[in-house]
Design an enzyme around this catalytic site. Structure first.
Site, PDB file in Angstrom:
ATOM      1  N   ASP A  60       0.843  -1.067  -0.009  1.00  0.00           N
ATOM      2  CA  ASP A  60      -0.009   0.091   0.001  1.00  0.00           C
ATOM      3  C   ASP A  60       1.010   1.237   0.052  1.00  0.00           C
ATOM      4  OD1 ASP A  60      -3.275   0.349   1.192  1.00  0.00           O
ATOM      5  OD2 ASP A  60      -2.113   2.114   0.895  1.00  0.00           O
ATOM      6  N   ASP A  97       4.727   2.114  -3.675  1.00  0.00           N
ATOM      7  CA  ASP A  97       4.094   2.709  -4.777  1.00  0.00           C
ATOM      8  C   ASP A  97       4.275   2.127  -5.895  1.00  0.00           C
ATOM      9  OD1 ASP A  97       2.726   4.479  -6.588  1.00  0.00           O
ATOM     10  OD2 ASP A  97       3.135   6.291  -5.454  1.00  0.00           O
ATOM     11  N   PHE A 145      -6.079  -4.437  -5.505  1.00  0.00           N
ATOM     12  CA  PHE A 145      -7.298  -3.242  -5.133  1.00  0.00           C
ATOM     13  C   PHE A 145      -6.536  -2.026  -5.657  1.00  0.00           C
ATOM     14  CE2 PHE A 145      -8.660  -6.720  -2.286  1.00  0.00           C
ATOM     15  CZ  PHE A 145      -9.843  -6.864  -2.170  1.00  0.00           C
ATOM     16  N   SER A 191     -16.037  -2.861 -11.529  1.00  0.00           N
ATOM     17  CA  SER A 191     -16.889  -1.977 -11.079  1.00  0.00           C
ATOM     18  C   SER A 191     -18.086  -2.238 -11.864  1.00  0.00           C
ATOM     19  CB  SER A 191     -16.687  -0.578 -10.802  1.00  0.00           C
ATOM     20  OG  SER A 191     -17.430   0.113 -10.516  1.00  0.00           O
ATOM     21  N   TYR A 201     -12.329   7.215 -14.543  1.00  0.00           N
ATOM     22  CA  TYR A 201     -12.155   6.328 -13.625  1.00  0.00           C
ATOM     23  C   TYR A 201     -12.764   5.067 -13.978  1.00  0.00           C
ATOM     24  CZ  TYR A 201     -14.084   3.374  -9.804  1.00  0.00           C
ATOM     25  OH  TYR A 201     -14.699   2.067  -9.130  1.00  0.00           O
ATOM     26  N   LYS A 211     -11.415   1.124 -15.405  1.00  0.00           N
ATOM     27  CA  LYS A 211     -12.063  -0.453 -15.110  1.00  0.00           C
ATOM     28  C   LYS A 211     -12.229  -1.092 -16.278  1.00  0.00           C
ATOM     29  CE  LYS A 211     -11.628   0.225 -10.763  1.00  0.00           C
ATOM     30  NZ  LYS A 211     -10.461  -0.644  -9.905  1.00  0.00           N
ATOM     31  N   TYR A 213     -17.943  -4.819  -8.560  1.00  0.00           N
ATOM     32  CA  TYR A 213     -18.721  -4.524  -7.470  1.00  0.00           C
ATOM     33  C   TYR A 213     -19.842  -3.446  -7.776  1.00  0.00           C
ATOM     34  CZ  TYR A 213     -13.663  -5.337  -5.868  1.00  0.00           C
ATOM     35  OH  TYR A 213     -12.581  -5.610  -5.545  1.00  0.00           O
TER      36      TYR A 213
HETATM   37  C1  UD1 Z   1     -19.793   5.564  -8.025  1.00  0.00           C
HETATM   38  C2  UD1 Z   1     -19.335   5.053  -9.213  1.00  0.00           C
HETATM   39  C3  UD1 Z   1     -18.635   3.546  -8.834  1.00  0.00           C
HETATM   40  C4  UD1 Z   1     -17.815   3.753  -8.151  1.00  0.00           C
HETATM   41  C5  UD1 Z   1     -18.100   4.404  -6.698  1.00  0.00           C
HETATM   42  C6  UD1 Z   1     -16.927   4.287  -5.755  1.00  0.00           C
HETATM   43  C7  UD1 Z   1     -20.505   5.294 -11.198  1.00  0.00           C
HETATM   44  C8  UD1 Z   1     -21.848   5.134 -11.962  1.00  0.00           C
HETATM   45  N1  UD1 Z   1     -20.522   4.660  -9.978  1.00  0.00           N
HETATM   46  O1  UD1 Z   1     -20.943   4.913  -7.426  1.00  0.00           O
HETATM   47  O2  UD1 Z   1     -18.398   2.833  -9.961  1.00  0.00           O
HETATM   48  O3  UD1 Z   1     -17.242   2.287  -7.876  1.00  0.00           O
HETATM   49  O4  UD1 Z   1     -18.725   5.608  -7.126  1.00  0.00           O
HETATM   50  O5  UD1 Z   1     -16.636   5.642  -5.363  1.00  0.00           O
HETATM   51  O6  UD1 Z   1     -19.469   6.023 -11.530  1.00  0.00           O
HETATM   52  N2  UD1 Z   1     -25.997  10.558  -3.508  1.00  0.00           N
HETATM   53  C9  UD1 Z   1     -26.504  11.477  -2.980  1.00  0.00           C
HETATM   54  N3  UD1 Z   1     -26.038  12.294  -2.088  1.00  0.00           N
HETATM   55  C10 UD1 Z   1     -24.697  12.375  -1.902  1.00  0.00           C
HETATM   56  C11 UD1 Z   1     -23.998  11.263  -2.383  1.00  0.00           C
HETATM   57  C12 UD1 Z   1     -24.650  10.270  -3.262  1.00  0.00           C
HETATM   58  O7  UD1 Z   1     -28.008  11.801  -3.159  1.00  0.00           O
HETATM   59  O8  UD1 Z   1     -24.175  13.189  -1.245  1.00  0.00           O
HETATM   60  C13 UD1 Z   1     -26.767   9.441  -4.216  1.00  0.00           C
HETATM   61  C14 UD1 Z   1     -26.193   9.469  -6.047  1.00  0.00           C
HETATM   62  O9  UD1 Z   1     -26.730  10.397  -6.513  1.00  0.00           O
HETATM   63  C15 UD1 Z   1     -26.568   8.074  -6.099  1.00  0.00           C
HETATM   64  C16 UD1 Z   1     -26.411   7.334  -4.787  1.00  0.00           C
HETATM   65  O10 UD1 Z   1     -26.551   8.200  -3.799  1.00  0.00           O
HETATM   66  O11 UD1 Z   1     -27.977   7.858  -6.644  1.00  0.00           O
HETATM   67  C17 UD1 Z   1     -25.121   6.423  -4.776  1.00  0.00           C
HETATM   68  O12 UD1 Z   1     -24.038   7.455  -4.916  1.00  0.00           O
HETATM   69  P1  UD1 Z   1     -22.515   7.056  -4.479  1.00  0.00           P
HETATM   70  O13 UD1 Z   1     -22.446   6.737  -3.065  1.00  0.00           O
HETATM   71  O14 UD1 Z   1     -21.730   8.427  -4.583  1.00  0.00           O
HETATM   72  O15 UD1 Z   1     -22.133   5.828  -5.653  1.00  0.00           O
HETATM   73  P2  UD1 Z   1     -22.184   5.720  -7.088  1.00  0.00           P
HETATM   74  O16 UD1 Z   1     -22.323   7.024  -7.764  1.00  0.00           O
HETATM   75  O17 UD1 Z   1     -23.330   4.809  -7.350  1.00  0.00           O
END
Ligand code: UD1
Length: 336
Positions: free
Chosen positions: A31, A58, A81, A125, A150, A154, A178
């Site tokens: 790491d 690294d 990872f 992902s 990002y 993947k 995931y």
């Molecule tokens: C994203 C990535 C995923 C990545 C993960 C890790 C995409 C499509 N998805 O997941 O590949 O592995 O991040 O960082 O690129 N939300 C809110 N308020 C907040 C934060 C989030 O409403 O403050 C909502 C978002 O709009 C979404 C859901 O919660 O609908 C999940 O968001 P988040 O936890 O950021 O994950 P993803 O965007 O699904």
């Protein structure tokens, strides 16, 4: 058996190290501590009572990667990872993401080409599916053009591994896609450690409830979903960790059907943002301060996994539900 875990002090990496040790594997962690800390190593030791070998290194340093593999020629498998994972940051710093996520993968695979046994598990992902046309999403759903650098790393990462497998007979690989990993170890000795303002939903919820953040912004409630908020498949990190051990075992036992296999890791259940908030409120007894704001750019409407392949071929199934995961995330936040 000696297993290398790159990024082994990160969120999913650390939970996987614990599960590997519980199954009797000897773990070597690499790491660079860019998004983790040595406290995580202490957390692992206090759960399992076993100190993994740790090398602060690294993977962008090719010479050091070569030296590391020369020193550890008895590795039976690698779980990779180590990578950067913030979608928004990747849009602003694409080259950083290509260097961190692609160069490092290439350097590790170049070393695996030299080994007699090369079992490799890759962190992929659900982002590779983009907005899939049908739910739940199975592994043969088409790959959509990546929405962010990002996501692109993947997709490219999977292709690099597949291409390398074709010309490297000893290389056997599994990519695990995931969905949304959340939660923390039940001991509350390891969990998610977001740096700065969390971008992901669950740490933002727990930090808001803990008084660190004023209010959660829910990004849009005008999506075409039952309550208007986006749907995701939230999966407990310990379930994800256990899947890595099972996937590794599959390669070690030579049970894989092809030299490059792909499995979704999700629960199979989609939950909306409001349902996640409600689950949090139920298990914590806290009322969450939130407001509805505009949509966030780049969000897909819905993504949840068809887990049939992982269930039937890998013999793995998520054990924890959303409430279990939210409770563990809350306990971890309180402990922090
Ligand atoms: C994203 C990535 C995923 C990545 C993960 C890790 C995409 C499509 N998805 O997941 O590949 O592995 O991040 O960082 O690129 N939300 C809110 N308020 C907040 C934060 C989030 O409403 O403050 C909502 C978002 O709009 C979404 C859901 O919660 O609908 C999940 O968001 P988040 O936890 O950021 O994950 P993803 O965007 O699904």
């Amino acid at each position: 058996m000696k297993i290398l875990v790159t990024g082994g002090l990160g969120f999913i990496g650390s939970h996987t190290v614990v599960e590997l040790q519980k199954e009797g594997y000897q773990v070597v962690i690499i790491d660079n501590l860019s998004n983790s800390s040595l406290d995580v190593l202490e957390g692992i030791v206090s759960i399992t009572g076993i100190k993994p070998i740790f090398e602060q290194l690294d993977l962008k340093d090719k010479t050091k990667v070569q030296t590391f593999f020369k020193k550890h020629q008895d590795l039976q498998g690698v779980i990779h990872f180590a990578a950067s994972k913030a979608v928004g940051e990747s849009v602003n710093k694409p080259l950083l993401y290509y260097e961190n996520n692609i160069n490092t993968l290439v350097y590790v695979l170049q070393e695996l080409e030299k080994l007699e046994i090369a079992n490799f598990i890759f962190s992929s992902s659900c982002t590779v599916y983009g907005q899939a046309d049908t739910m739940p999403i199975s592994e043969d759903a088409p790959i959509q053009k990546a929405q962010s650098p990002y996501g692109n790393t993947k997709q490219i990462g999977e292709e690099i591994i597949q291409d390398t497998c074709k010309i490297t007979p000893q290389l056997q690989a599994i990519a695990l896609r995931y969905f949304n990993p959340i939660g923390a170890h039940e001991s509350v000795k390891i969990g998610e450690l977001p740096i700065g303002v969390p971008q992901n939903l669950v740490p933002f919820i727990t930090q808001t409830a803990a008084g660190i953040r004023e209010q959660l912004s829910v990004f849009g409630n005008d999506y075409r979903t039952p309550d208007g908020t986006c749907i995701r498949d939230y999966i407990h990190v310990v379930d994800i960790a256990k899947a890595h051990v099972i996937a590794l075992q599959r390669l070690l036992d030579k049970k894989n059907e092809t030299d490059f296999e792909i499995f979704n890791l999700g629960t199979g259940t989609g939950s909306s943002v409001l349902e996640v908030i409600q689950a949090f409120e139920r298990v914590s007894g806290e009322k969450l301060n939130y407001k509805i704001v505009d949509r966030r750019a780049g969000d897909v409407v819905s993504a949840y996994a068809d887990t049939t392949k992982a269930n039937q071929i890998l013999g793995w199934k998520a054990k924890y539900n959303l409430e279990d995961a939210m409770l563990s995330a809350w306990k971890w936040q309180q402990q922090l």
